[in-house]
Each structure stands twice: as structure tokens, then as C-alpha cells.
Design a protein around this motif. Structure first.
Motif, PDB file in Angstrom:
ATOM      1  N   LEU A  89      -3.840  40.408  63.608  1.00  0.00           N
ATOM      2  CA  LEU A  89      -3.566  38.980  63.797  1.00  0.00           C
ATOM      3  C   LEU A  89      -2.740  38.459  62.629  1.00  0.00           C
ATOM      4  CD1 LEU A  89      -6.974  37.558  65.048  1.00  0.00           C
ATOM      5  CD2 LEU A  89      -4.890  37.912  66.358  1.00  0.00           C
ATOM      6  N   PHE A  90      -2.104  37.299  62.832  1.00  0.00           N
ATOM      7  CA  PHE A  90      -1.476  36.584  61.732  1.00  0.00           C
ATOM      8  C   PHE A  90      -2.603  35.776  61.099  1.00  0.00           C
ATOM      9  CE2 PHE A  90       1.694  36.816  65.250  1.00  0.00           C
ATOM     10  CZ  PHE A  90       2.424  37.855  64.712  1.00  0.00           C
ATOM     11  N   GLU A  97      -1.515  29.076  66.854  1.00  0.00           N
ATOM     12  CA  GLU A  97      -0.218  29.579  66.388  1.00  0.00           C
ATOM     13  C   GLU A  97      -0.082  31.071  66.691  1.00  0.00           C
ATOM     14  OE1 GLU A  97       1.259  27.084  62.545  1.00  0.00           O
ATOM     15  OE2 GLU A  97      -0.670  28.051  62.308  1.00  0.00           O
ATOM     16  N   ASN A  98      -1.188  31.806  66.573  1.00  0.00           N
ATOM     17  CA  ASN A  98      -1.163  33.223  66.916  1.00  0.00           C
ATOM     18  C   ASN A  98      -0.767  33.426  68.371  1.00  0.00           C
ATOM     19  OD1 ASN A  98      -2.269  35.594  65.054  1.00  0.00           O
ATOM     20  ND2 ASN A  98      -3.132  33.669  64.327  1.00  0.00           N
ATOM     21  N   MET A 100       0.777  31.365  70.286  1.00  0.00           N
ATOM     22  CA  MET A 100       2.151  30.887  70.508  1.00  0.00           C
ATOM     23  C   MET A 100       3.172  32.011  70.279  1.00  0.00           C
ATOM     24  SD  MET A 100       2.129  27.183  68.664  1.00  0.00           S
ATOM     25  CE  MET A 100       1.305  25.759  69.373  1.00  0.00           C
ATOM     26  N   ALA A 101       2.814  32.971  69.409  1.00  0.00           N
ATOM     27  CA  ALA A 101       3.725  34.081  69.143  1.00  0.00           C
ATOM     28  C   ALA A 101       4.089  34.787  70.433  1.00  0.00           C
ATOM     29  CB  ALA A 101       3.090  35.069  68.171  1.00  0.00           C
ATOM     30  N   HIS A 104       7.147  33.528  72.319  1.00  0.00           N
ATOM     31  CA  HIS A 104       8.472  33.600  71.696  1.00  0.00           C
ATOM     32  C   HIS A 104       9.504  34.254  72.607  1.00  0.00           C
ATOM     33  CE1 HIS A 104      11.244  33.674  68.220  1.00  0.00           C
ATOM     34  NE2 HIS A 104      11.714  34.749  68.812  1.00  0.00           N
ATOM     35  N   CYS A 105       9.114  35.372  73.211  1.00  0.00           N
ATOM     36  CA  CYS A 105      10.091  36.131  73.992  1.00  0.00           C
ATOM     37  C   CYS A 105      10.345  35.512  75.360  1.00  0.00           C
ATOM     38  CB  CYS A 105       9.640  37.586  74.115  1.00  0.00           C
ATOM     39  SG  CYS A 105       8.108  37.796  75.001  1.00  0.00           S
ATOM     40  N   THR A 107      10.830  32.101  75.598  1.00  0.00           N
ATOM     41  CA  THR A 107      11.442  30.811  75.326  1.00  0.00           C
ATOM     42  C   THR A 107      12.731  31.053  74.550  1.00  0.00           C
ATOM     43  OG1 THR A 107       9.946  30.678  73.439  1.00  0.00           O
ATOM     44  CG2 THR A 107       9.380  29.351  75.357  1.00  0.00           C
ATOM     45  N   ILE A 128       4.752  25.498  75.155  1.00  0.00           N
ATOM     46  CA  ILE A 128       4.176  26.564  74.322  1.00  0.00           C
ATOM     47  C   ILE A 128       2.766  26.189  73.877  1.00  0.00           C
ATOM     48  CG2 ILE A 128       4.367  27.711  72.059  1.00  0.00           C
ATOM     49  CD1 ILE A 128       7.451  27.572  72.420  1.00  0.00           C
ATOM     50  N   ARG A 164      -3.022  36.399  72.756  1.00  0.00           N
ATOM     51  CA  ARG A 164      -1.656  36.519  72.260  1.00  0.00           C
ATOM     52  C   ARG A 164      -0.858  37.496  73.127  1.00  0.00           C
ATOM     53  NH1 ARG A 164      -0.826  38.782  66.216  1.00  0.00           N
ATOM     54  NH2 ARG A 164      -1.315  40.714  67.284  1.00  0.00           N
ATOM     55  N   ALA A 165      -1.496  38.626  73.475  1.00  0.00           N
ATOM     56  CA  ALA A 165      -0.813  39.608  74.318  1.00  0.00           C
ATOM     57  C   ALA A 165      -0.575  39.055  75.719  1.00  0.00           C
ATOM     58  CB  ALA A 165      -1.621  40.897  74.383  1.00  0.00           C
ATOM     59  N   THR A 168       2.476  36.782  76.483  1.00  0.00           N
ATOM     60  CA  THR A 168       3.813  37.346  76.689  1.00  0.00           C
ATOM     61  C   THR A 168       4.102  37.598  78.168  1.00  0.00           C
ATOM     62  OG1 THR A 168       3.124  39.646  76.512  1.00  0.00           O
ATOM     63  CG2 THR A 168       3.709  38.545  74.457  1.00  0.00           C
TER      64      THR A 168
ATOM     65  N   ARG B 188       9.794  27.008  67.289  1.00  0.00           N
ATOM     66  CA  ARG B 188       9.722  28.404  67.728  1.00  0.00           C
ATOM     67  C   ARG B 188      10.259  29.340  66.646  1.00  0.00           C
ATOM     68  NH1 ARG B 188      13.851  31.197  70.233  1.00  0.00           N
ATOM     69  NH2 ARG B 188      13.177  33.008  71.433  1.00  0.00           N
ATOM     70  N   ARG B 191       7.968  29.257  63.414  1.00  0.00           N
ATOM     71  CA  ARG B 191       6.759  30.074  63.573  1.00  0.00           C
ATOM     72  C   ARG B 191       7.108  31.552  63.494  1.00  0.00           C
ATOM     73  NH1 ARG B 191       5.561  26.131  67.421  1.00  0.00           N
ATOM     74  NH2 ARG B 191       6.505  27.447  68.994  1.00  0.00           N
ATOM     75  N   TYR B 195       5.448  34.528  61.418  1.00  0.00           N
ATOM     76  CA  TYR B 195       4.884  35.743  62.031  1.00  0.00           C
ATOM     77  C   TYR B 195       5.417  36.981  61.303  1.00  0.00           C
ATOM     78  CZ  TYR B 195       3.875  32.613  65.981  1.00  0.00           C
ATOM     79  OH  TYR B 195       3.439  31.581  66.766  1.00  0.00           O
ATOM     80  N   SER B 198       3.851  37.318  58.000  1.00  0.00           N
ATOM     81  CA  SER B 198       2.438  37.672  58.050  1.00  0.00           C
ATOM     82  C   SER B 198       2.220  39.130  58.437  1.00  0.00           C
ATOM     83  CB  SER B 198       1.726  36.752  59.040  1.00  0.00           C
ATOM     84  OG  SER B 198       0.388  37.122  59.181  1.00  0.00           O
ATOM     85  N   MET B 206       5.069  41.325  69.634  1.00  0.00           N
ATOM     86  CA  MET B 206       5.029  40.090  70.417  1.00  0.00           C
ATOM     87  C   MET B 206       6.408  39.729  70.967  1.00  0.00           C
ATOM     88  SD  MET B 206       2.097  39.012  70.827  1.00  0.00           S
ATOM     89  CE  MET B 206       1.488  40.678  70.801  1.00  0.00           C
ATOM     90  N   GLY B 207       7.352  40.629  70.817  1.00  0.00           N
ATOM     91  CA  GLY B 207       8.675  40.372  71.388  1.00  0.00           C
ATOM     92  C   GLY B 207       9.607  39.649  70.446  1.00  0.00           C
TER      93      GLY B 207
END
Lengths: 261, 315
Positions: A89-90, A97-98, A100-101, A104-105, A107, A128, A164-165, A168, B188, B191, B195, B198, B206-207
């Protein structure tokens, strides 16, 4: 139909052979497991699938498209998500926020959108944040959103990693020893969650796990690795009674073998 | 649940009031301050901009940059060359400086993507020195004596020349830098920087394209410095390579680390301390840099994560 196909995959580092000529298939909509003694190469398979390792030979296809030779972020974008054997994890960021990662792919707002506060940025940010809460709800920790991930109880940290997974939007979810460190009731919840992911979300699951009870209970198909090679494959019943599997797990003792004879 | 705090977006009225007071005070200072004090405070606002820019690289993305002054130099020299050599408007130098800084950001970012900690420090340090030595040896940049006689910019038929003008310009730039940082931090891309800082592998899984994200941090940081550099050139009307030394890079980095990496109010405070503190110690003569250095050491020993408290949030 096969969602994931591994054909003739070998992996080595220098003179060390980690995986040898591996063939394995994951059917769409199934819960499939990969088992084997410590050091059999299970996590290496995951690292090949997700683009972290580059196999020496062989091919990997996801829904018909080749994914070997792709960088990890591209593989994720094509619909393959993973969790890690040791939580990754972050830790200093919040649970939300974790999660939200994972978005990312899916958006695309850039730095300029953010600085100017464009409509695209605001619309995406709202979506998000909403998605993050949705996935935390889904994995059963709706109140964790604003908590720092590293401060959550262990079982909840695992769920954050799942959320988190899932964020995606994977077609195939790879779980690396998800039951490690969990107690019996947490394992029950884990099995229920896995079934919900498959049944409600239609996501195929490939699992690495040491807990044989859990594997036999939840999997429809199992592959067994030993020393980087597949030694058996089939339904839980078949794998459980395969002499090669029993030998890999229990070892062969010459004395026992002769006494039994 | 009690552990759930209010969303960070919900600002406290106290924070908003505090921000308003600070901005009003900053606006009113030229009415009471003498020109020496205005010089120092203009420099402080300028450092707020630079430190917030470097904070993107060091604070958010967790990368090291010991050559940040190079980007400041890119901006200053772009403004100098555009106005002096090309005879064009100062305002045209801003977009050109952004382009030049972006290229410089990619140049420095590219080779550093595979490097970590010590190596990253050496490469960025080397880059900073390369830029300084290059402008020192090119004739077009005026060699060691630099560029002299950079013309003042005009705004709405008014020539920007007094220290009051530049005080307000740098205050405005600092405010813009705060707003931009604040927006980036919760975006985005912002963050994604965190990431990658971290856990790079988890971010990739996570892409997130970690290479592109690191480059974007270098480029964004470079743009802050380059815009600042343009106005610095306009204020000073003369620039020389010796402004952009390793010491300069170090001082900017000091502001970031002192205030607290990744914390906007902390970085603002750190930037102001780095500029104002040596001036406050001016009375003690030759001892002042020693006292300054000792107090910095003391602060870092007592508050290794920076002056700004861990739990405080801006607003």
C-alpha cells in the motif's frame, strides 16, 4: 473460453532457471489457483504476467492479445490487476487516496487541467472520489476512507489493496497469497468476497495461496508448480490425489516408501 | 465513525480567515516598509515560488534535485535573450521560457529515471553546473559578465520599474504558485507523484507510467522556476552565471526541507526563513552565516520533518 493463456513460458536470471516451459490457462469467469511449495515460482509467474519480469521465451495472451513484452502499466490498462504477497500500500496516504490510484489508468486529466481547474479535471475528480468510496464500500470498509492506510488494522489494509486493484476495472484479478496472516473468520469473509467479485462483477480470479483448505474450497481449477515446472493440473479433487503433488508437498522418504511396500 | 475526519476539501473558517489576513498584510507592507525591506521581502516571495516549484520534485515526487537553479537560469536567460538579442517583448519570453524549461526538465529527467538517491544527486548536481558553465562560456549569453541592460517590461502602458512593482509581481507569482501547487496536489497527476514516491512498483501495477510521471514532476518544477527566472531578469535588468550556482540550488532545497517537504504552508515558511533569517542576523556581522547555519542544524535536529507540524492542513 480462455481469458488468459500462458504457452511455453520460461524465465531465468543468469544461470538460474526459475520457470521452465510453462503452459497454463485461466478460463473466463473462473476462480483458478496456482499452488506449489515455497520457491516453486508462483510469484514469478505473477511478475511475468504483470510485466515486471520478462520471460526468456513463450507467450502470454489476455483475451487473445499478447501481453508479454508490455510494461506493467500497459498490462494493467488492458485489464489485469494484482495484489502483492507482502502488502504494497501507499502507507502514508489515506485509504481513499490508495484506491484512487486504481482510477489513474482509466482517467486522463493532465497537470494543466489541474492548474486551470478545467471542467474535465473537476468532473474526473468527482468521479474518482466517488469510485474510491464505492470500492471501499464494496470490500466492506466504508469508514476507512480518510484514515491513513498504514494505520489501519492488517485485515483492513488487505481490503484496501483489493479495492485499489478493483478500481482499475480488471478483467482478471491476480491475488498473491491473500489469506496470509488472516484468522479463520477473516478467511471466511475473504472467500465470500472472492465469490462476490466473480459473481457480481464478472471478474476472473487467479489466486496463489498456501492455505490448501481455502484453495480447495474456492477454486474450480488448480495448477501445481514445483521447481518452476507444472507438475499437475485439474479440479481440486484430481489435484489432491495426484501422487506427484503429494510428493512435492510431503517429499519422498525412501524408508517410508520401502516400509509401505 | 469517530476516526473519520471531515473531507480535506471542507476548509475551516479559521484557515480561510488566516489566509485572508496574511494576504492583506502582504498587500499592505509597501505602505510602511522602506526599500531595503521591500527588496528582502520581494526576494522572499520569489523564493516561495522557487521552493514550491522544487517541492513538486522533492516533496511530491520524492526525487532529488541538486541543480534546480539551472531551471531558474533557463528562465532568466530566456528573458534576457528574447528582449536583448531578439528585441522582442518581455511577455513573449514567458511562453518561450516555459518551452525551454520543459525541454530542460526532460533532459535532466530522462537519464535520472533509472537512478536512485546518491546517483540522482550526482547527476542533478552535474546538470546544474553544466548549465551554469555553458552560459558562462557562450558568447551569446555574455560569458562571465552575463547579460546587462535587459529592458523593463510594460504593462498596460506602464513601465514596471520600481521596487514596489516587483514586490507585487513576486507576491502575485507566489500566490499563483500556492494556488497551482494546491490544485496539483489534489489532482490525478499530483496523486500519481505521491504514489511513485511511496512505492514505485505498486504505482506501476496500478497502471501508472512511472517514467512519464517522474518526467512531468521535473517539467512542472522547471516551469515554476523558469517563470520566476523571467521576472527575476526583468527586476535585476542584469543577470550573470554566478547567480545560478550550486549554493543557489542548495538554498532553495533548504527552504523546502526546512519547511517540510510536500507541505505547502511549510514550504512557504521555509522559503521566507531562508531569505529573511540571514538579513535579521545582519547586525552580528561576520558571524551571521555561522548563526544561520547553526540555527538550521538545530531546527533539523529538533524537527526532522520540517518546521510545519505534521497534522496541520492548510485551511
Amino acid at each position: 473460453m480462455a481469458l488468459l493463456e500462458i504457452a511455453g513460458m520460461s524465465l531465468g536470471f543468469g544461470g538460474i532457471e526459475v520457470l521452465r516451459d510453462l503452459d497454463f490457462t485461466v478460463e473466463e469467469g473462473s476462480i483458478t489457483s496456482l499452488i506449489g511449495p515455497n520457491g516453486a515460482g508462483k510469484t514469478s509467474v505473477f511478475n511475468c504476467l504483470t510485466g515486471f519480469y520478462r520471460p526468456r521465451s513463450g507467450r502470454i495472451t489476455l483475451a487473445g492479445g499478447r501481453i508479454d513484452r508490455l510494461a506493467p502499466h500497459r498490462v494493467t490498462r488492458l485489464g489485469l490487476a494484482r495484489t502483492f504477497q507482502n502488502l504494497r500500500l501507499f502507507r502514508e496516504l489515506t485509504a481513499a487516496e490508495n484506491v484512487m490510484a486504481g482510477r489513474h489508468c482509466r482517467t486522463g486529466a493532465g497537470a494543466l487541467d489541474a492548474v486551470l481547474g478545467t471542467r474535465r479535471h473537476r468532473r474526473e475528480e468527482a468521479a474518482i472520489a466517488q469510485a474510491a468510496q464505492h470500492w471501499l464500500d464494496f470490500v466492506g470498509i466504508p469508514d476507512a476512507a480518510e484514515r491513513v492506510a498504514g494505520s489501519l488494522p492488517y485485515g483492513h489494509q488487505r481490503r484496501v489493496e483489493w479495492a485499489r486493484a478493483l478500481a482499475t476495472e480488471p478483467r482478471l484479478l491476480l491475488l498473491d497469497e491473500p489469506a496470509a496472516g488472516l484468522n479463520t473468520s477473516e478467511k471466511e469473509e475473504l472467500i465470500a468476497l472472492m465469490r462476490r467479485i466473480r459473481d457480481e462483477l464478472g471478474i476472473t480470479i487467479l489466486l496463489i495461496e498456501h492455505d490448501m483448505g481455502l484453495v480447495m474450497q474456492v477454486s474450480e481449477h488448480i495448477g501445481v508448480l514445483d521447481h518452476g515446472r507444472k507438475i499437475a493440473e485439474g479440479t481440486p479433487d484430481r489435484v489432491q490425489n495426484d501422487p506427484l503433488v503429494i510428493e512435492a508437498y510431503l517429499g519422498r522418504d525412501e524408508d517410508d516408501a520401502s516400509e509401505a511396500a | 465513525m469517530s476516526a473519520t475526519t471531515a473531507p480535506a476539501a471542507a476548509r475551516s473558517p479559521r484557515g480561510t480567515a488566516l489566509t485572508a489576513v496574511v494576504i492583506l498584510a502582504a498587500l499592505g507592507i509597501p505602505l510602511v516598509a522602506n526599500s531595503y525591506q521591500l527588496e528582502v521581502l520581494s526576494e522572499a516571495w520569489f523564493y516561495v515560488l522557487l521552493c514550491l516549484g522544487l517541492n513538486i520534485v522533492v516533496g511530491y515526487a520524492g526525487l532529488l534535485d541538486l541543480g534546480y537553479a539551472a531551471f531558474f537560469a533557463v528562465g532568466a536567460y530566456t528573458a534576457g535573450l528574447v528582449t536583448l538579442k531578439l528585441g522582442l517583448s518581455f511577455w513573449l519570453s514567458l511562453p518561450l521560457a516555459v518551452v525551454a524549461a520543459s525541454i530542460a526538465g526532460v533532459v535532466i529527467g530522462g537519464p535520472t529515471l533509472r537512478l536512485r538517491s546518491d546517483y540522482l544527486a550526482i547527476v542533478t548536481l552535474g546538470f546544474g553546473e553544466m548549465v551554469r558553465i555553458t552560459v558562462r562560456n557562450l558568447s551569446v549569453t555574455g560569458g562571465a559578465s552575463g547579460l546587462v541592460g535587459i529592458s523593463r517590461p510594460w504593462l498596460f502602458g506602464y513601465k514596471l520599474s520600481s521596487i514596489e512593482n516587483y514586490y507585487y509581481i513576486f507576491l502575485a507569482l507566489a500566490v499563483l504558485a500556492v494556488v497551482a501547487s494546491h490544485r496539483l496536489e489534489r489532482s490525478r497527476i499530483g496523486r500519481a507523484w505521491k504514489y511513485v514516491r511511496s512505492d514505485e512498483d505498486a504505482a506501476r501495477a496500478m497502471g501508472i507510467n512511472h517514467a512519464a510521471i517522474k518526467l512531468s514532476a521535473y517539467v512542472m518544477g522547471a516551469i515554476f522556476a523558469a517563470i520566476g527566472g523571467c521576472f527575476y531578469a526583468a527586476k535585476m535588468t542584469a543577470i550573470a552565471p554566478e547567480t545560478f550556482t550550486f549554493n543557489q540550488s542548495l538554498l532553495i532545497l533548504l527552504g523546502v526541507v526546512l519547511g517540510g517537504r510536500g507541505k505547502i504552508p511549510g514550504v512557504i515558511l521555509g522559503a521566507i526563513v531562508v531569505v529573511v533569517a540571514p538579513e535579521l542576523f545582519r547586525d552580528i556581522g561576520s558571524m551571521r552565516m555561522l548563526v544561520f547555519a547553526l540555527s538550521l542544524l538545530l531546527i533539523m535536529l529538533l524537527r526532522p520533518a520540517g518546521i510545519w507540524p505534521e497534522r496541520w492542513r492548510w485551511g
